[in-house]
Write an enzyme that holds these catalytic residues in place. Structure first.
Site, PDB file in Angstrom:
ATOM      1  N   ARG A  57       0.826  -1.225   0.000  1.00 11.50           N
ATOM      2  CA  ARG A  57       0.000   0.000   0.000  1.00 11.50           C
ATOM      3  C   ARG A  57       0.849   1.259   0.000  1.00 11.50           C
ATOM      4  O   ARG A  57       0.421   2.298  -0.475  1.00 11.50           O
ATOM      5  CB  ARG A  57      -0.888   0.002   1.240  1.00 11.50           C
ATOM      6  N   LYS A 162       2.727 -19.428   5.913  1.00  5.24           N
ATOM      7  CA  LYS A 162       1.858 -19.807   7.011  1.00  5.24           C
ATOM      8  C   LYS A 162       1.430 -18.560   7.794  1.00  5.24           C
ATOM      9  O   LYS A 162       2.122 -17.556   7.673  1.00  5.24           O
ATOM     10  CB  LYS A 162       2.542 -20.814   7.920  1.00  5.24           C
ATOM     11  N   LYS A 196      15.224 -26.952   5.321  1.00  8.23           N
ATOM     12  CA  LYS A 196      16.467 -27.034   6.093  1.00  8.23           C
ATOM     13  C   LYS A 196      17.246 -28.264   5.641  1.00  8.23           C
ATOM     14  O   LYS A 196      16.665 -29.323   5.399  1.00  8.23           O
ATOM     15  CB  LYS A 196      16.157 -27.115   7.590  1.00  8.23           C
ATOM     16  N   GLU A 230      13.167 -22.607  21.610  1.00 11.38           N
ATOM     17  CA  GLU A 230      13.683 -21.291  21.197  1.00 11.38           C
ATOM     18  C   GLU A 230      13.954 -20.444  22.423  1.00 11.38           C
ATOM     19  O   GLU A 230      13.195 -20.505  23.394  1.00 11.38           O
ATOM     20  CB  GLU A 230      12.649 -20.558  20.345  1.00 11.38           C
ATOM     21  N   HIS A 254       5.422 -27.032  11.236  1.00  4.64           N
ATOM     22  CA  HIS A 254       6.814 -27.482  11.303  1.00  4.64           C
ATOM     23  C   HIS A 254       6.976 -28.840  12.014  1.00  4.64           C
ATOM     24  O   HIS A 254       7.593 -29.754  11.487  1.00  4.64           O
ATOM     25  CB  HIS A 254       7.686 -26.458  12.018  1.00  4.64           C
ATOM     26  N   LYS A 353       8.799 -21.120  23.579  1.00  3.23           N
ATOM     27  CA  LYS A 353       9.568 -19.867  23.483  1.00  3.23           C
ATOM     28  C   LYS A 353      10.197 -19.584  24.843  1.00  3.23           C
ATOM     29  O   LYS A 353       9.691 -20.031  25.876  1.00  3.23           O
ATOM     30  CB  LYS A 353       8.623 -18.714  23.136  1.00  3.23           C
TER      31      LYS A 353
HETATM   32  C1  BG6 Z   1       8.165 -19.586  12.428  1.00  2.61           C
HETATM   33  C2  BG6 Z   1       7.374 -19.249  13.653  1.00  2.61           C
HETATM   34  O1  BG6 Z   1       7.370 -20.256  11.490  1.00  2.61           O
HETATM   35  O2  BG6 Z   1       9.259 -20.414  12.794  1.00  2.61           O
HETATM   36  C3  BG6 Z   1       8.241 -18.549  14.676  1.00  2.61           C
HETATM   37  O3  BG6 Z   1       6.291 -18.402  13.291  1.00  2.61           O
HETATM   38  C4  BG6 Z   1       9.466 -19.371  14.981  1.00  2.61           C
HETATM   39  O4  BG6 Z   1       7.528 -18.285  15.868  1.00  2.61           O
HETATM   40  C5  BG6 Z   1      10.167 -19.786  13.686  1.00  2.61           C
HETATM   41  O5  BG6 Z   1      10.335 -18.571  15.765  1.00  2.61           O
HETATM   42  C6  BG6 Z   1      11.273 -20.775  13.985  1.00  2.61           C
HETATM   43  O6  BG6 Z   1      11.989 -21.002  12.801  1.00  2.61           O
HETATM   44  P1  BG6 Z   1      13.523 -21.393  12.856  1.00  2.61           P
HETATM   45  O7  BG6 Z   1      13.889 -21.620  11.435  1.00  2.61           O
HETATM   46  O8  BG6 Z   1      14.234 -20.245  13.486  1.00  2.61           O
HETATM   47  O9  BG6 Z   1      13.596 -22.638  13.702  1.00  2.61           O
END
Ligand code: BG6
Length: 501
Positions: A57, A162, A196, A230, A254, A353
């Site tokens: 936009r 996604k 990956k 994470e 994932h 997280k």
């Molecule tokens: C994303 C999620 O799809 O994947 C995130 O929305 C997440 O929340 C990320 O942090 C993790 O991806 P990677 O490649 O860093 O493991």
């Protein structure tokens, strides 16, 4: 040792095309898409000719758009030259997501195709909030931009990021909307985990070696652990994350893909459809989630704590999060695949997280030896074999086994045989986004979700989400864990089991 057997993709094999990015002024474009495309440019992997058209936009011209994307760290003159060359391929067209501006976009793209020779081949990448997916797909259909060969002989593809829906019903509705304008072959639903290197290696590891297949089943495997831990929090994505939570953000896509790659049967051919067929069979075989039949769930949310030396706020204190939010930031699911290979083998899926560090791995834990020949030496337990397939921090495959310590006395010791990508291969792996974009340019669906896979995944997860989101004791089911710990106290030992052999 035999040299590599390769199936390489040279830029000359790729058809020329234009990549149209919707959401061009957004975070995903700047952080992921453009860096991936720039690295492809530098490695000479892009098709010739190739163009990028950013759409959003924001009203700006080509130069302002190029300038907004320029990486900060271009110190070396060669880097700056490469950028200038790459930036010459970038264009900008402002859109309002209505019929009029999409009609203008069609004319702009036709002119560009003509002047740059991209043969009317186009990829539309939707790097936009999910509510715009149906809007854009419909506008592309109504303006004829979805039609293949619209301006001559070219093809048209659409790339969807996604989240693909937020439950079964919305995923089906989105598929239906897409199919009004696009055929399934034109649709590419991204899951960057599939790009990956170690994840892709899973297929090779399982199906190009004969020694693992005979033991890859319930007779030899105690459990499978799939972990995506994470240390990061939710960053600036509170708006999205509050609605998604960890189950939609990480499990539906994932972690499900990692489970499927570990559990699937060998496909009859290494082609997209046979591979997708086998993947879908695994999701269909998942036992309905029912705690009375062995399924287990633990949901958690981080509170304030410390990651390394840094103090971080709790989830409820993050900017944009409801201070009474019951959105889970951690989940452990124990699932079962009801088929001959996997009957009663637990699949432990864990993601969270603000855990102490980032670890992404699949753990295949083998059973203990049936007869403890060494029990008078080491007591009753001998560590069982374990195979670890890791994507982070190392891209690695590790096999743990027992061996004798050197010396006169008989002492057993757990040893790990290690294959680390970084040590063996000097050249850096292709960025996950670059990999999926290349496959989309080549028209290869192997690394993307097919419609039935995504719907099956939601069909499994939607009742779980309902149980979690609609139960009256939702708050009491949520376990809090301080940031910097391995998740809620009741499951911390299980999480640790996947970290240490
Ligand atoms: C994303 C999620 O799809 O994947 C995130 O929305 C997440 O929340 C990320 O942090 C993790 O991806 P990677 O490649 O860093 O493991």
């Amino acid at each position: 040792m035999k040299g590599p057997s390769c199936n390489t993709q040279a830029p000359d094999d790729l058809p020329p095309c234009t990549l149209v990015i919707f959401g061009a002024s957004g975070d995903l474009t700047r952080r992921k898409l453009i860096p991936a495309l720039f690295s492809m440019h530098r490695q000479d992997l892009l098709p010739r000719p190739f163009g990028i058209v950013g759409c959003s936009r924001t009203v700006m011209d080509h130069d302002a758009f190029r300038h907004s994307l320029r990486p900060e760290e271009l110190e070396h003159p060669a880097d700056a030259d490469a950028w200038e060359e790459f930036a010459g391929r970038i264009h900008y067209y402002p859109v309002r997501y209505d019929l009029e501006s999409f009609t203008g976009l069609r004319i702009f793209l036709q002119d560009l195709d003509r002047s740059s020779g991209t043969g009317d081949n186009r990829i539309f990448d939707l790097a936009v909030p999910p509510q715009l997916y149906p809007v854009i797909a419909t506008l592309l259909g109504e303006t004829g931009l979805a039609r293949e060969g619209a301006g001559g002989s070219g093809w048209t593809r659409i790339v969807i990021e996604k989240p693909f829906g937020h439950d079964l019903e919305s995923a089906r509705a989105l598929n239906k909307t897409l199919h009004r304008s696009f055929r399934e072959q034109q649709i590419f639903r991204i899951d960057h985990y599939l790009a990956k290197e170690t994840v892709q290696n899973m297929l090779v590891f399982r199906f190009a070696n004969s020694i693992f297949e005979p033991v890859w089943n319930r007779h030899h495997i105690e459990y499978v652990g799939i972990m995506a831990a994470e240390s990061l929090g939710i960053g600036s994505r509170a708006g999205y994350y509050e609605k998604a939570g960890v189950l939609r953000d990480m499990f539906q896509n994932h972690l499900m893909q990692l489970l499927v790659l570990t559990g699937m049967e060998p496909p009859c051919l290494l082609e997209s459809d046979p591979v997708q067929d086998e993947k879908v069979k695994v999701i269909r075989s998942l036992r309905d989630f029912n705690t009375e039949h062995g399924s287990r769930i633990c949901l958690g949310q981080y509170t304030a704590g410390e990651i390394g030396q840094t103090t971080v706020p709790g989830y409820r204190q993050e900017k944009g999060v409801d201070p009474r939010s019951s959105t889970p930031t951690f989940a452990l699911l124990e699932l079962y695949v009801d088929n001959w290979r996997w009957q009663n083998v637990p699949f432990l899926l864990i993601s969270g997280k603000r855990l102490p560090r980032k670890v992404t791995r699949i753990v295949v834990q083998f059973r203990e030896v049936p007869h403890h020949l060494f029990s008078n030496l080491v007591g009753d337990t001998i560590g069982a074999n374990r195979l670890t397939i890791e994507t982070f921090p190392d891209e690695a495959i590790r096999l743990t086994f027992q061996s004798k310590e050197p010396g006169a006395s008989l002492c057993l010791r757990s040893m790990t045989m290690d294959f680390t990508y970084g040590e063996l291969y000097r050249k850096s792996a292709l960025d996950a986004y670059a990999r999926v974009l290349l496959d989309c340019m080549a028209g290869d669906h192997m690394l993307f979700w097919r419609q039935d896979g995504i719907e099956q995944s939601w069909a499994f997860l939607t009742p779980v989400l309902r149980q979690c989101e609609q139960c009256l004791d939702r708050d009491t089911r949520l376990h809090f864990y301080p940031a910097g710990t391995w998740g809620p106290a009741p499951v911390r030992d299980t999480v640790r089991r996947l970290l240490n052999p």
